[in-house]
Design a protein around this motif. Structure first.
Motif: not given
Length: 661
Positions: A492-500, A652-660
């Protein structure tokens, strides 16, 4: 079809040149014919020398072709470039009397995969030469002169002369397979440049605010784009760390924390510290005098004042770094202080060249074509932004050997920067035909009321507050969707950072940077429409398909080497062609440094994938038991290729995806 087949157009062009040269050689090898035509012996000797040169040229061209055919490209081919090359050859062959004929290729039209629209322009050129012909006849002539290639399934002429181009499915299939086997690679860029990117640029002792957001986000992505394609990039943070304001800051530091040199003072809230010193400077004459004295001592490099200055800079630097770490931004600091001694040298140089004029105590320089002169030295002997920017551009061109300078600065600085560029070229520091120097301008961030983005109290929005608000809102959105019950605390911590952070970046980059844009958390966190939230969910969904089918990465890689990509269904074909458009999208971004083009492409790719997935079963399951009955490996590989391309775009856009998610 081999990797080298994509170089066919260039090879065919060289072979056509060989044929022409061989015809000339054949003529030169017939002396009797030359004499009969009235060529006298001295001229014959000269032509025989020319004959030798032509034979040498033929051999060199043949070697070049052999080299091209044996080379293994380490880049992704741009299909649009291939189409341009092939049609360029056909147009030059059909109309050899036109110098530099226009080759106008439109990508992915609704009528075909590509479209050649050169006929209308060629008709105008021929009309001016007195060789009038209808655009449709010209288009037909172009098609008749196309070299034989395996790139196209069919080519036809429509309307008043538009040439519709349809790609060969086997060629498309092979290119997707190559992408899967060799990875997502950049397009060929030709000459690699030393690029110097100036971005972010906050002021020491002031907190980063929303005004720094666009420069930081756009600059980071431009650096990633240039690095990804192979350019050598120097990322410069031109911070404001020098000037009269440091006199009042140092004087205030000495008053408030007299033992600052032995005990580090708690001045983390730099904004409050700055406001306190500014208030004293404006209201207290005695303090103002001490502040000016401190400036003089600082500029004389007095050890005590330099140490105080370093302390203030270090506190600021740590606060800036917290922001950069959160946004995944990397920079090398080169503040105003870095150029201080260089500015003195620039003034001496300009004076020696006779470029400076005196005007009411100032030393100014007029730049051809620029309405306002540059102030190089103020009447009090101090330097200006003009001076420091002239020192900076000279250092970047001559010391750093930069041949592509990029300034990611708000549009309001356009006139100033264009004057600096014009001045540097006027002085002979660079040649604009060889060195690319440009201002990457951007508009301002607006609130939802369409006015400059501020807090309710009217203050400038602090960047740290903006990021914190993004994290809070992203978390609330995830909780609303029940993700907190499906994800671990760490996930959840990783996802909220990736999304925000991803949404904040994408909201900026997906708009044409030349325009202002409205900042709205509600819109950017919406997982429908052209947002990072939508793309992140789409990416996670695609990655989950292989997992749900119990196919490992090793299985996918093995299949990529042995499984043909089947493109029988229209949606399979549409997705494959969309995947392969990445190189031309990247090339366009390199031309104009407009990153919304990449964002639009990723959004289109995600939508194209959704249509494919809705129409083409990748996994068949038993309706009663839910057990997997069949896995369509070709379609699963299309899923993998799509995810890999989106991941490259995210990088390139500096966006960090998550696998889940």
């Amino acid at each position: 079809m081999t990797d080298i087949s994509v170089l066919l157009a260039h090879a065919e062009q060289a072979e056509a040149e060989i044929k022409r040269l061989e015809e000339e050689v054949a003529t030169l090898q017939n002396p009797q014919k030359l004499i009969a035509e009235g060529v006298v012996s001295p001229a014959l000797e000269a032509l025989q020398n020319e004959n030798t040169k032509l034979k040498y040229q033929i051999n060199m061209l043949k070697r070049s072709i052999t080299a091209e055919k044996s080379r293994k490209p380490d880049y992704m081919v741009s299909i649009c470039t291939i189409v341009e090359d092939v049609f360029g050859m056909a147009i030059r062959k059909a109309f050899p009397n036109i110098d530099n004929p226009p080759v106008m290729i439109q990508g992915s039209s609704k009528f075909a995969d590509y479209q050649c629209n050169s006929a209308l322009n060629l008709a105008k050129i021929l009309k001016e030469k007195g060789q009038g012909s209808s655009p449709r006849d010209i288009a037909n002539k172009i098609v008749q002169n196309l070299p034989e290639t395996s790139y196209f399934e069919k080519v036809d002429v429509q309307g008043p002369g538009f040439i519709n181009i349809f790609l060969n499915k086997n060629f498309v299939s092979e290119q997707v397979s190559e992408l899967l086997n060799k990875g997502v690679r950049p397009p060929r860029i030709g000459v690699k440049r030393k690029a110097i990117v100036d971005f972010s640029s906050p002021n020491i002792a002031k907190e980063m605010h929303v005004g720094h957001l666009r420069s930081t986000i756009i600059g980071e992505s431009i650096c990633r784009l240039l690095e990804w394609v192979g350019h050598d990039v120097l990322r410069i943070n031109h911070v404001g760390d020098w000037g009269t304001q440091f006199g009042m800051l140092i004087a205030h530091l000495k008053d408030k924390f007299p033992n600052y040199s032995t005990v580090s003072p708690p001045i983390q809230d730099l904004q409050a510290f700055y406001k306190e010193s500014k208030t004293r400077f404006d209201e207290d004459e005695e303090f103002k005098k001490r502040a000016y004295d401190a400036v003089v001592k600082l500029q004389s490099y007095d050890k005590e004042h330099i140490n105080a200055w370093k302390l203030i800079c270090d506190v600021s630097r740590k606060e800036f770094q917290k922001i950069y770490d959160r946004l995944g931004v990397t920079l090398i600091e080169r503040g105003e202080s870095f150029y201080q001694e260089m500015m003195k040298d620039v003034v001496k140089l300009l004076d020696h060249m006779g470029k400076l004029e005196y005007d009411e105590g100032r030393q100014i320089m007029y730049v051809p074509g620029c309405p306002v002169p540059m102030t190089i030295v103020k009447s009090d002997g101090g330097f200006t932004y003009d001076t420091s920017d002239m020192a900076a551009i000279k250092q970047r061109l001559h010391d750093e050997k930069g041949d592509w300078l990029i300034y990611v600065v708000d549009a309001g600085q356009g006139t100033h920067l264009q004057t600096v560029y014009a001045a540097a070229e006027h002085l002979g520091w660079y040649n604009s035909k060889l060195t690319r120097v440009e201002h990457v301008a951007f508009g301002v961030v607006l609130g939802e009321d369409k006015k400059k983005f501020k807090t309710r109290s009217g203050d400038t929005v602090r960047l740290v507050d903006l990021l914190d608000e993004g994290i809070y809102r992203a978390e609330q959105k995830l909780i609303e969707k029940g993700r907190d019950k499906e994800l671990t605390k760490e996930e959840l911590e990783a996802v909220k950072k990736a999304v925000a952070y991803g949404c904040i970046k994408y909201a900026d980059l997906s708009h044409n940077r030349n325009h202002d844009y409205v900042f709205s958390f509600d819109k950017m966190l919406d997982d429908r429409g052209n947002t990072a939230a939508y793309l992140l969910y789409a990416y996670t969904r695609i990655r989950s398909i292989a997992r749900n089918s119990n196919v490992s990465q090793a299985d996918l890689q093995k299949a990529a080497n042995s499984t043909k990509i089947v493109l029988d269904h229209p949606k399979e074909c549409e997705l494959a062609k969309c995947i392969l458009r990445l190189p031309e999208v990247i090339s366009r971004c390199l031309d104009d440094l407009l990153l919304h083009t990449l964002c639009e492409y990723l959004y289109e790719l995600a939508n194209t994938f959704t249509e494919f997935y809705d129409n083409c079963y990748c996994i068949e399951k038993d309706k009663a038991t839910g057990a997997i009955v069949k896995v369509n490996m070709s379609r699963l590989l299309l899923c993998e290729a799509t995810a890999n391309v989106i991941a490259a775009g995210f990088h390139i856009l500096a966006i960090n995806p998550v696998e889940k998610m």
